[in-house]
Each structure stands twice: as C-alpha cells, then as structure tokens.
Scaffold this motif. Structure first.
Motif, PDB file in Angstrom:
ATOM      1  N   ARG A 289       0.649  -1.274   0.228  1.00 10.62           N
ATOM      2  CA  ARG A 289      -0.364  -0.052   0.164  1.00 10.62           C
ATOM      3  C   ARG A 289       0.744   0.828  -0.342  1.00 10.62           C
ATOM      4  O   ARG A 289       0.842   2.286  -0.954  1.00 10.62           O
ATOM      5  N   GLN A 290       2.289   1.078   0.606  1.00 10.16           N
ATOM      6  CA  GLN A 290       2.087   2.091   1.024  1.00 10.16           C
ATOM      7  C   GLN A 290       3.085   2.850  -0.360  1.00 10.16           C
ATOM      8  O   GLN A 290       3.714   3.551  -0.657  1.00 10.16           O
ATOM      9  N   ALA A 291       3.725   2.054  -1.306  1.00  9.88           N
ATOM     10  CA  ALA A 291       4.232   1.933  -2.804  1.00  9.88           C
ATOM     11  C   ALA A 291       3.219   1.827  -3.673  1.00  9.88           C
ATOM     12  O   ALA A 291       3.844   1.650  -4.898  1.00  9.88           O
ATOM     13  N   ARG A 292       2.070   2.195  -3.496  1.00  9.67           N
ATOM     14  CA  ARG A 292       1.743   2.424  -4.467  1.00  9.67           C
ATOM     15  C   ARG A 292       0.790   1.391  -4.581  1.00  9.67           C
ATOM     16  O   ARG A 292       0.466   1.540  -6.138  1.00  9.67           O
ATOM     17  N   MET A 293       1.436   0.217  -4.966  1.00  9.64           N
ATOM     18  CA  MET A 293       1.330  -0.855  -5.969  1.00  9.64           C
ATOM     19  C   MET A 293      -0.268  -1.789  -5.747  1.00  9.64           C
ATOM     20  O   MET A 293      -1.467  -2.224  -6.115  1.00  9.64           O
ATOM     21  N   LEU A 294      -0.973  -2.023  -4.144  1.00  7.26           N
ATOM     22  CA  LEU A 294      -2.226  -2.262  -4.046  1.00  7.26           C
ATOM     23  C   LEU A 294      -2.959  -1.218  -2.945  1.00  7.26           C
ATOM     24  O   LEU A 294      -2.815  -0.326  -2.227  1.00  7.26           O
ATOM     25  N   LYS A 295      -4.400  -1.799  -2.798  1.00  6.99           N
ATOM     26  CA  LYS A 295      -5.716  -0.521  -1.981  1.00  6.99           C
ATOM     27  C   LYS A 295      -6.741  -1.850  -1.948  1.00  6.99           C
ATOM     28  O   LYS A 295      -6.561  -2.472  -3.230  1.00  6.99           O
ATOM     29  N   LYS A 296      -7.056  -1.132  -1.013  1.00  9.14           N
ATOM     30  CA  LYS A 296      -8.075  -2.144  -0.323  1.00  9.14           C
ATOM     31  C   LYS A 296      -9.614  -1.396  -0.859  1.00  9.14           C
ATOM     32  O   LYS A 296      -9.377  -0.203   0.437  1.00  9.14           O
ATOM     33  N   GLU A 297     -10.364  -1.471  -1.035  1.00  7.02           N
ATOM     34  CA  GLU A 297     -11.426  -1.125  -0.802  1.00  7.02           C
ATOM     35  C   GLU A 297     -12.823  -2.236  -0.100  1.00  7.02           C
ATOM     36  O   GLU A 297     -13.517  -2.551  -0.998  1.00  7.02           O
ATOM     37  N   MET A 303      -5.467  -3.924  -7.941  1.00 10.62           N
ATOM     38  CA  MET A 303      -3.663  -3.512  -8.686  1.00 10.62           C
ATOM     39  C   MET A 303      -3.816  -2.540  -8.686  1.00 10.62           C
ATOM     40  O   MET A 303      -4.610  -2.255  -9.394  1.00 10.62           O
ATOM     41  N   LEU A 304      -2.941  -0.910  -8.570  1.00  8.64           N
ATOM     42  CA  LEU A 304      -2.667   0.085  -8.847  1.00  8.64           C
ATOM     43  C   LEU A 304      -2.232   0.766  -9.456  1.00  8.64           C
ATOM     44  O   LEU A 304      -0.633  -0.091  -9.608  1.00  8.64           O
ATOM     45  N   TYR A 305      -2.684   1.683 -10.894  1.00  5.54           N
ATOM     46  CA  TYR A 305      -1.513   1.683 -12.006  1.00  5.54           C
ATOM     47  C   TYR A 305      -1.771   2.890 -11.970  1.00  5.54           C
ATOM     48  O   TYR A 305      -2.154   3.540 -13.192  1.00  5.54           O
ATOM     49  N   ASP A 306      -0.538   4.207 -11.224  1.00  8.11           N
ATOM     50  CA  ASP A 306      -1.052   5.089 -10.965  1.00  8.11           C
ATOM     51  C   ASP A 306      -2.645   6.403 -11.117  1.00  8.11           C
ATOM     52  O   ASP A 306      -3.166   5.767 -11.001  1.00  8.11           O
ATOM     53  N   ASP A 307      -2.210   7.111 -12.585  1.00  7.34           N
ATOM     54  CA  ASP A 307      -3.362   7.171 -12.902  1.00  7.34           C
ATOM     55  C   ASP A 307      -4.272   6.630 -13.918  1.00  7.34           C
ATOM     56  O   ASP A 307      -5.394   7.210 -14.479  1.00  7.34           O
ATOM     57  N   LYS A 308      -3.560   5.542 -14.023  1.00  9.46           N
ATOM     58  CA  LYS A 308      -4.608   4.388 -15.026  1.00  9.46           C
ATOM     59  C   LYS A 308      -5.276   4.174 -15.150  1.00  9.46           C
ATOM     60  O   LYS A 308      -6.211   3.204 -14.910  1.00  9.46           O
ATOM     61  N   GLY A 309      -5.688   3.602 -13.566  1.00  9.13           N
ATOM     62  CA  GLY A 309      -6.552   2.457 -12.846  1.00  9.13           C
ATOM     63  C   GLY A 309      -6.877   1.707 -12.355  1.00  9.13           C
ATOM     64  O   GLY A 309      -5.423   1.789 -11.689  1.00  9.13           O
ATOM     65  N   LYS A 310      -6.758   0.941 -11.997  1.00  9.77           N
ATOM     66  CA  LYS A 310      -7.138  -0.858 -11.535  1.00  9.77           C
ATOM     67  C   LYS A 310      -7.102  -1.584 -11.526  1.00  9.77           C
ATOM     68  O   LYS A 310      -8.106  -1.817 -12.616  1.00  9.77           O
ATOM     69  N   ILE A 311      -6.800  -2.776 -10.992  1.00 11.76           N
ATOM     70  CA  ILE A 311      -7.227  -3.634 -11.459  1.00 11.76           C
ATOM     71  C   ILE A 311      -7.723  -5.029 -10.548  1.00 11.76           C
ATOM     72  O   ILE A 311      -7.323  -4.729  -9.298  1.00 11.76           O
ATOM     73  N   ARG A 312      -8.951  -6.022 -10.556  1.00  6.79           N
ATOM     74  CA  ARG A 312      -9.029  -6.763  -9.645  1.00  6.79           C
ATOM     75  C   ARG A 312      -7.951  -7.518  -9.044  1.00  6.79           C
ATOM     76  O   ARG A 312      -8.404  -8.736  -9.903  1.00  6.79           O
ATOM     77  N   ASN A 325      -0.453 -11.628 -24.079  1.00 10.50           N
ATOM     78  CA  ASN A 325      -0.067 -11.264 -23.453  1.00 10.50           C
ATOM     79  C   ASN A 325       0.160 -10.499 -22.994  1.00 10.50           C
ATOM     80  O   ASN A 325      -0.547 -10.665 -22.175  1.00 10.50           O
ATOM     81  N   PHE A 326       1.295  -9.395 -22.454  1.00 10.52           N
ATOM     82  CA  PHE A 326       1.472  -9.144 -21.183  1.00 10.52           C
ATOM     83  C   PHE A 326       1.388  -7.478 -20.765  1.00 10.52           C
ATOM     84  O   PHE A 326       1.768  -6.819 -19.907  1.00 10.52           O
ATOM     85  N   LEU A 327       0.586  -6.666 -21.521  1.00  8.40           N
ATOM     86  CA  LEU A 327      -0.089  -5.493 -21.994  1.00  8.40           C
ATOM     87  C   LEU A 327      -1.274  -4.971 -22.393  1.00  8.40           C
ATOM     88  O   LEU A 327      -1.899  -5.808 -22.619  1.00  8.40           O
ATOM     89  N   ILE A 328      -1.538  -4.192 -20.804  1.00 10.49           N
ATOM     90  CA  ILE A 328      -3.456  -4.667 -21.236  1.00 10.49           C
ATOM     91  C   ILE A 328      -3.811  -3.006 -21.046  1.00 10.49           C
ATOM     92  O   ILE A 328      -2.791  -2.045 -20.054  1.00 10.49           O
ATOM     93  N   GLU A 329      -5.382  -2.564 -21.332  1.00 14.07           N
ATOM     94  CA  GLU A 329      -5.372  -0.945 -21.072  1.00 14.07           C
ATOM     95  C   GLU A 329      -6.238  -1.173 -19.967  1.00 14.07           C
ATOM     96  O   GLU A 329      -7.372  -2.272 -19.958  1.00 14.07           O
ATOM     97  N   ILE A 330      -6.403  -0.324 -18.608  1.00 15.97           N
ATOM     98  CA  ILE A 330      -6.975  -0.590 -17.952  1.00 15.97           C
ATOM     99  C   ILE A 330      -7.884   0.794 -17.235  1.00 15.97           C
ATOM    100  O   ILE A 330      -7.131   1.909 -17.411  1.00 15.97           O
ATOM    101  N   ALA A 331      -9.129   0.608 -17.325  1.00 15.80           N
ATOM    102  CA  ALA A 331      -9.925   1.805 -16.786  1.00 15.80           C
ATOM    103  C   ALA A 331     -10.679   1.759 -15.394  1.00 15.80           C
ATOM    104  O   ALA A 331     -10.520   0.448 -14.361  1.00 15.80           O
ATOM    105  N   ALA A 332     -10.769   2.292 -14.947  1.00 18.58           N
ATOM    106  CA  ALA A 332     -10.888   2.663 -13.251  1.00 18.58           C
ATOM    107  C   ALA A 332     -12.193   1.877 -13.324  1.00 18.58           C
ATOM    108  O   ALA A 332     -13.445   2.033 -14.159  1.00 18.58           O
TER     109      ALA A 332
END
Length: 357
Positions: A289-297, A303-312, A325-332
């Motif tokens: 959480r402090q590394a801004r990689m994960l967040k619980k709601e 998993m967080l992706y800066d201002d790009k959004g998140k995936i569950r 492949n290993f590149l993904i487009e993420i929407a909040a």
C-alpha cells in the motif's frame, strides 16, 4: 566431510590458496568435486564470536570491515496471507513448478550473522566454481552442486547468459512494458500483476538490497524464464549478488539461504552456532500500500496503476499462463464489478480482442 559426500572438497589452507573474486564471466563447470572423509569431521564446530571466524587474508579482513556494522536479518518474503488475498499463491505455485523451484522457494531457515559473515568474507569465484569457508573448513562447489544444495531442480539450466533461449532484453521489455528500450526499468513499468508481484518476491528472497524497485538484467532474465517455462537456476546471479553485498546499502538479507547451504552440506551437524534473534520480516499489505501497488476497498483488493486505474485481484482471467500478452489497457472500475475491461496493446499484432468481466 563424511556426511557431505561429494559436495565438499578440502583444498588446503588460506595461506596457500589464492583465487580471483572478480570473474569477467561466470562460466559453468558441470564437473563435480570430490570429498575425502576426515576424522576431524566429528569435532564440535563452534561459531559463537568474531574470533571464531578465523579470518586470515587481507581481503577477508577488508570485506569484514565493510560488513561488520551492517544489520543481518532472516531472509524476508511476501506475507502468505497477502499472496492468498491477491491470488498470487496459485500463480507462484505454477511459476515455481515451471522454473524447477518447487524445493527452493519456501525459505524458512533461520539466519546466522556469524555464519553469513564467514561465508561472505571468504567467498570467491574460481575457474567456474565458488570457494568459501564455513567453520574454518574450505569448500569448493561447482555450479551444479551449489544449485542442488540450494534446492533447485536438476532440470534447471545453469548458465543463464548463454543457455536461456532467444532472450533479448530490449525486445522482452517491450513485451511486458510500454517502453521501447530497456533503461532505468522499474517494477511499476510492468503491467501484468503477476510479473509485478514476482519481481518483488525475487527482490525480497534472492537479491535483497535497499532498492528492489529496479528491474536489473538478471531479474529480467528470470521473468523471461518464468513466462517461457524454462527451468532455470539463478545460482550465477546469486553468487554475483553475494559478492556485491559488502558494497551495498541496507541489511544483509541472504542469511537464511546461507544456513540452508550449510545445512544441506551437513555442516550444522555437531556444531555450536547462534542464530539471529529478531523475527523474520513478512512484507504484507501495508508494504505494498505504501508503495502504491495495492489498495483495499472494503474486502476487495486492487492493483493500482498510477493514474491509469486499477484491476481487481484475484483475477484468474489474467493468470500469467492464461493471457496471450502482458500489456493491458485499464479503466477504473466500480467496486462491485468482478473484473475490469482488458484490451491488449496495439503492439501485439496477433491479438484477438477480448473483454474480461
């Protein structure tokens, strides 16, 4: 040592042995060493104070001066609870099976400051093998022997630089990040959640240093091996890291691996040795959480992706061996949506567009 079989070899005293500790290339020598038995093996081996190290050469004493004020910790790892909450326990099990790490990955041994000091102060690379001292006994191991004693499968390749098929760092980095060239790479540059978490695991368990966010070439090679299911032993990378520890900042985190090596060489039998008293560090949710990689709601992990959004997470549809492949487009996405929309990068021309719900 009689109990160690072919794992050990006495090769004389320090004063008569001089080895190079700065290899230009860590080549692989598959030839096993031989170990004559000795009646002295039954003596009690004592390592309780600095004087028991028996450091003799100038180099050994210089390395000790670099290490003596460092903190020594048990080898840390990611909290198993967090692995379950993110689904990485299942992902890592598959990775370890594919890489030949099933008998390696669970590092539970206690670390010893003095045992690790003696090992690091005397560790040298010599003609495709390593040489070190434990309990004042000089030991030589081939790469294969070192790999076996740490718990890696005999199926694993040893020379990661020459035997890893079709690896090219810039091309591979383009496949797992949105950068055209591999340069100043960070964990957060990768998009696939399993690759992110596995890189953190490598940093905590194998290559502990003050900044594990950097994706070094060796890290990249191991990520490539994981994706391509290549059984790979990282022993040459480990030895290179161990040799660099005196010059690194932060705690010494390889102690549990050194204990495992000593144990599997039967060197802890009939010995008197102190272990580190502090508890092992488990990196849990707060660390990420402090590394801004994960967040619980609520009860949902993202998993967080800066201002790009998140995936569950967990997200079985995004398993490392399930995606194309290993590149993904993420929407909040709303908290109540099971999984977010996933669209592969335009760089992958063979992609068939899919949406994950």
């Amino acid at each position: 040592m009689k109990n160690a079989g072919k794992a050990l070899k006495n090769i004389g005293t320090r004063s008569s042995s001089r080895h190079s500790s700065q290899p230009s290339e860590m080549s692989v020598d598959p030839t096993p060493t031989q170990a004559p038995s000795s009646s002295s093996d039954q003596q009690v081996k004592v390592l309780l104070k600095i004087g028991d190290l028996g450091l003799k050469t100038r180099r050994e004493k210089e390395v000790y001066q670099q290490l003596k004020n460092k903190d020594f910790i048990h080898t840390s790892t990611i909290d198993p609870i967090l692995l379950r909450e993110t689904g990485m326990d299942t992902e890592f099990d598959l990775i370890f099976q594919m890489m030949g790490w099933t008998n390696f990955w669970n590092i539970t041994e206690l670390g010893s400051r003095l045992l690790t000091l003696e090992f690091l102060c005397t560790l040298q690379y010599y003609e495709g093998r390593i040489v070190f001292w434990m309990f004042k006994q000089e030991i030589m191991l081939s790469w294969r022997e070192l790999s076996d004693h740490l718990g890696f499968s005999s199926r694993c390749i040893l020379n990661i630089d020459s035997d890893l098929p079709n690896f090219e760092r810039h091309q591979f980095w383009r496949e797992i990040s949105r950068d055209n060239f591999y340069s100043q790479a960070r964990t957060s540059d990768m998009e696939h959640p399993t690759l992110r978490m596995f890189h953190k695991w490598l940093g905590y368990n194998l290559f502990y240093r003050d900044d594990i966010r950097k994706v070094r070439v060796g890290d990249l090679q191991l990520l490539y091996a994981a994706i391509n299911k290549v059984p790979t032993s990282p022993v040459t990378l480990l030895v290179s890291h161990w040799l660099s520890i005196p010059s690194l900042q932060g705690p010494v985190g390889c102690t549990s691996l050194i204990t495992r090596l000593a144990s599997n060489l039967h060197l802890l039998e009939n010995s008197s040795l102190d272990f580190i008293e502090e508890l092992r560090i488990y990196h849990g949710y707060d660390t990420f959480r402090q590394a801004r990689m994960l967040k619980k709601e609520g009860n949902i992990m993202y998993m967080l992706y800066d201002d790009k959004g998140k995936i569950r997470l967990p997200n079985p549809n995004l398993g490392l061996y399930s995606v194309q492949n290993f590149l993904i487009e993420i929407a909040a996405t709303p908290v109540n949506q099971r999984t977010p929309q996933r669209v592969a990068s335009e760089r992958i021309t063979t992609h068939r567009e899919r949406t994950w719900y």
